[in-house]
Design an enzyme around this catalytic site. Structure first.
Site, PDB file in Angstrom:
ATOM      1  N   CYS A   1     -52.260 -12.171  -4.883  1.00  0.00           N
ATOM      2  CA  CYS A   1     -51.071 -13.037  -4.923  1.00  0.00           C
ATOM      3  C   CYS A   1     -49.892 -12.403  -5.652  1.00  0.00           C
ATOM      4  CB  CYS A   1     -51.424 -14.375  -5.564  1.00  0.00           C
ATOM      5  SG  CYS A   1     -52.816 -15.200  -4.767  1.00  0.00           S
TER       6      CYS A   1
ATOM      7  N   HIS B   1     -45.270 -18.061  -7.650  1.00  0.00           N
ATOM      8  CA  HIS B   1     -46.333 -18.029  -6.643  1.00  0.00           C
ATOM      9  C   HIS B   1     -46.794 -19.455  -6.383  1.00  0.00           C
ATOM     10  CE1 HIS B   1     -49.932 -17.355  -4.477  1.00  0.00           C
ATOM     11  NE2 HIS B   1     -50.732 -17.591  -5.487  1.00  0.00           N
TER      12      HIS B   1
ATOM     13  N   ASN C   1     -51.378 -22.063  -0.356  1.00  0.00           N
ATOM     14  CA  ASN C   1     -51.365 -20.766  -1.020  1.00  0.00           C
ATOM     15  C   ASN C   1     -51.434 -19.678   0.045  1.00  0.00           C
ATOM     16  OD1 ASN C   1     -51.902 -18.413  -2.427  1.00  0.00           O
ATOM     17  ND2 ASN C   1     -53.420 -19.317  -3.777  1.00  0.00           N
TER      18      ASN C   1
END
Length: 326
Positions: A113, A253, A283
Site C-alpha cells: 500500500c 492511503h 482498499n
C-alpha cells in the site's frame, strides 16, 4: 534548485461494483457491520479481460492527456503493484508497450500500500539529479484475484483500480517538497500472500491450502498503521518547517476509515482537510493514493499553491509520506 512537479493525474476503475449488500449474499456479514468497522460501502471488481496493466494504461493515458505530453517524451515509467500481470516481465513494461513509450525505462516496485510513495520517491530523486525530465508514476492493483471470497475478514476490504501521475522537472517554487519512506521487515507475516513465490510455488498443495490468497492479521496491522502514518505525516511537515495547520489536504492511503480518522485526529485536521473516497473503492493498495489524488484534483479540491500531504502504510511492513506544493 530542480524539483519534480505533478503536471497530470489520471485514474481508472472497473465498471463492476460489488456493494456491501452483494457481500451479504456471499459471506456472513452485513452492510452495517462493514460500514461501521471500515467505512466501505462498495468496491470495484475487474472483469475477466481487465488486468493490472490495462487499468494502469487507462490511468496513464488520462494523466498524459492532462499533462499535455506524448508517451515518447517519457524518460521513466514506474508501476507500484503487488498484483502484477505476471511474475515477470514487469507490468510497467507492458504499460510501456501499450503506450508506445519507446524511450522510457520501465520497472515495477513492490511495497504494497506504500508502493506509490516509494515510486514517487525514486522518480523525484531521479528528476532532482537531472537524469530524468519526465516520468510516469502509477499504482495499480487487481486485488480481487488474490482475495479469498469465503473469508469475511478480508474479502470485504479490497478492490481494484489504478492511478497515475506525470512528473516533470521544474525550477519553480512548487512541486514535491520531500518524500519519506520506511520499512520494518520483522512484521512481514502480518500482511502477505503466502503462495505463488518460490517458498510455496503454484502446485496443487498450494492451491489446496488456499495459500494463493492474501493473509492479514487485521488488529495488529491497524495498531501499527495508526502509529506509523501519524509519525510519517509529522516527519514530512517538520522536515519542511511546517505544521498541520498549513496542510490544505491530507490524502491518506484508503484502507480503513478508523485509521484515516485516527491520523487526522493526531494532526488535528478538520474533516474538510482530509480526502476520503474509501467508501466507493475499498482498499486498492498501491492504487489508492493516486486514485484519490486524481479524484480530488479533477473535482476542484486541489488548487495551485495548496499544500498536499500524502500518507501511506502497507505490507512489508512499509510506510511513508510525501509533501507537495501544488
Amino acid at each position: 534548485m530542480m524539483r519534480a512537479r505533478i503536471t497530470g493525474t489520471g485514474s481508472a476503475a472497473p465498471d463492476r461494483i460489488l456493494t456491501n449488500f452483494d457481500l451479504e449474499k456471499m459471506v456472513e456479514t452485513s452492510d452495517d457491520w462493514i460500514t461501521t468497522r471500515t467505512g466501505i460501502k462498495e468496491r470495484r471488481i475487474a472483469a475477466d479481460n481487465e488486468y493490472t496493466s490495462t487499468l494502469a494504461t487507462k490511468a496513464a493515458e488520462r494523466a498524459l492527456q492532462m499533462a499535455g505530453i506524448t508517451p515518447d517524451e517519457l524518460d521513466l515509467i514506474i508501476l507500484a503493484t503487488v498484483t502484477p500481470d505476471f511474475p515477470f516481465p514487469a507490468t510497467a513494461c507492458l504499460v510501456q508497450n501499450n503506450l508506445k513509450a519507446t524511450k522510457a525505462a520501465a520497472y515495477d516496485i513492490s511495497a504494497a500500500c506504500s508502493g506509490f510513495i516509494y515510486a514517487l520517491t525514486q522518480a523525484n530523486n531521479a528528476i532532482k539529479l537531472g537524469t530524468v525530465r519526465k516520468a510516469l508514476i502509477m499504482g495499480a492493483e487487481v486485488l480481487s484475484r488474490i482475495v479469498d471470497w469465503t473469508d469475511r475478514n478480508t474479502c470485504l476490504l479490497f478492490g481494484d483500480g489504478a492511478g497515475a501521475v506525470i512528473l516533470e522537472a521544474t525550477e519553480e517554487e512548487r512541486g514535491i517538497l520531500s518524500t519519506h519512506i520506511h520499512s520494518d521487515g520483522s512484521h512481514w507475516e502480518l500482511l502477505y500472500q503466502p503462495g505463488c513465490g518460490n517458498r510455496n510455488p503454484a502446485v496443487q498443495q498450494t492451491l489446496d491450502n488456499r495459500l494463493t490468497f492474501l493473509h492479514m492479521q487485521g488488529n495488529e496491522v491497524f495498531k501499527l498503521a495508526v502509529r506509523a502514518m501519524g509519525e510519517a505525516a509529522i516527519e514530512a511537515l517538520e522536515t519542511n518547517g511546517l505544521s498541520p495547520a498549513d496542510v490544505t489536504l491530507l490524502i491518506p492511503h484508503q484502507a480503513n476509515r478508523r485509521i484515516i480518522d485516527a491520523t487526522a485526529k493526531r494532526l488535528d485536521l478538520s474533516a474538510h482537510q482530509v480526502f476520503v473516497n474509501l467508501d466507493h473503492y475499498g482498499n486498492t493498495s498501491a492504487a489508492s493514493i493516486p486514485l484519490a489524488l486524481d479524484e480530488a484534483h479533477r473535482t476542484g479540491k486541489i488548487k495551485a499553491g495548496d499544500l498536499i500531504l500524502l500518507d501511506a502504510f502497507g505490507g512489508g511492513l512499509t510506510w511513508g509520506s510525501a509533501l507537495i506544493r501544488w
